[in-house]
Motif scaffolding. Structure first.
Motif, mmCIF file in Angstrom:
data_model
loop_
_atom_site.group_PDB
_atom_site.id
_atom_site.type_symbol
_atom_site.label_atom_id
_atom_site.label_comp_id
_atom_site.label_asym_id
_atom_site.label_seq_id
_atom_site.Cartn_x
_atom_site.Cartn_y
_atom_site.Cartn_z
ATOM 1 N N LEU A 87 -7.134 6.091 -47.470
ATOM 2 C CA LEU A 87 -8.201 6.491 -48.386
ATOM 3 C C LEU A 87 -9.537 5.861 -48.002
ATOM 4 O O LEU A 87 -10.574 6.535 -47.968
ATOM 5 N N SER A 88 -9.520 4.573 -47.672
ATOM 6 C CA SER A 88 -10.779 3.914 -47.311
ATOM 7 C C SER A 88 -11.318 4.456 -45.986
ATOM 8 O O SER A 88 -12.541 4.602 -45.818
ATOM 9 N N THR A 89 -10.449 4.780 -45.041
ATOM 10 C CA THR A 89 -10.890 5.364 -43.776
ATOM 11 C C THR A 89 -11.486 6.746 -43.999
ATOM 12 O O THR A 89 -12.531 7.085 -43.422
ATOM 13 N N ALA A 90 -10.836 7.546 -44.837
ATOM 14 C CA ALA A 90 -11.363 8.877 -45.139
ATOM 15 C C ALA A 90 -12.724 8.781 -45.821
ATOM 16 O O ALA A 90 -13.647 9.548 -45.495
ATOM 17 N N CYS A 91 -12.894 7.864 -46.747
ATOM 18 C CA CYS A 91 -14.186 7.679 -47.414
ATOM 19 C C CYS A 91 -15.249 7.218 -46.421
ATOM 20 O O CYS A 91 -16.403 7.676 -46.468
ATOM 21 N N ALA A 92 -14.900 6.328 -45.510
ATOM 22 C CA ALA A 92 -15.860 5.848 -44.519
ATOM 23 C C ALA A 92 -16.318 6.986 -43.612
ATOM 24 O O ALA A 92 -17.506 7.121 -43.308
ATOM 25 N N TRP A 93 -15.387 7.814 -43.170
ATOM 26 C CA TRP A 93 -15.761 8.961 -42.340
ATOM 27 C C TRP A 93 -16.612 9.945 -43.129
ATOM 28 O O TRP A 93 -17.575 10.520 -42.598
ATOM 29 N N ALA A 94 -16.270 10.185 -44.391
ATOM 30 C CA ALA A 94 -17.051 11.109 -45.213
ATOM 31 C C ALA A 94 -18.474 10.591 -45.391
ATOM 32 O O ALA A 94 -19.447 11.375 -45.338
ATOM 33 N N TYR A 96 -20.049 8.526 -43.285
ATOM 34 C CA TYR A 96 -20.676 8.562 -41.957
ATOM 35 C C TYR A 96 -21.146 9.979 -41.619
ATOM 36 O O TYR A 96 -22.218 10.162 -41.049
ATOM 37 N N LEU A 97 -20.333 10.956 -41.959
ATOM 38 C CA LEU A 97 -20.677 12.353 -41.660
ATOM 39 C C LEU A 97 -21.551 12.969 -42.740
ATOM 40 O O LEU A 97 -21.863 14.157 -42.690
ATOM 41 N N ARG A 98 -21.907 12.172 -43.718
ATOM 42 C CA ARG A 98 -22.765 12.584 -44.851
ATOM 43 C C ARG A 98 -22.170 13.771 -45.597
ATOM 44 O O ARG A 98 -22.868 14.711 -45.958
#
Length: 100
Positions: A87-94, A96-98
């Motif tokens: 979940l934290s990785t998915a949020c970080a990518w989201a 980053y990709l705005r």
């Protein structure tokens, strides 16, 4: 051979006489915790187990250890940690990709 997984042999075991090695093996067998394994290893050392089918029957006759009472929390902790990391990785990518 299997006995050395539980009990560390002395460094000079190969230079000892056969009687000294047998005495060390007897002491190491006494340190094995489970009585079923202890009796099997003593039979092997005495030479009463001479073939694979006899050894297989002897191993099958050893009772399995009882499961401890209570719940196993380690699997729940592992899956919770994995879900949290995902979940934290998915949020970080989201972020980053705005996308959020």
């Amino acid at each position: 051979m299997a006995l050395t997984l539980d009990v560390k042999p002395p460094a000079n075991v190969f230079s000892q006489s056969q009687e000294q090695r047998r005495a060390w093996l007897n002491k190491a067998i006494l340190q094995v915790a489970e009585p079923g394994w202890r009796s099997l290893l003593q039979k092997v050392l005495r030479g009463s187990v001479t073939d694979a089918p006899t050894l297989a029957r002897a191993i099958q006759s050893i009772p399995l250890p009882k499961e401890p009472d209570g719940t196993d929390w380690s699997a729940k902790l592992m899956w919770g940690s994995l879900a949290s990391a995902t979940l934290s990785t998915a949020c970080a990518w989201a972020l980053y990709l705005r996308l959020i």
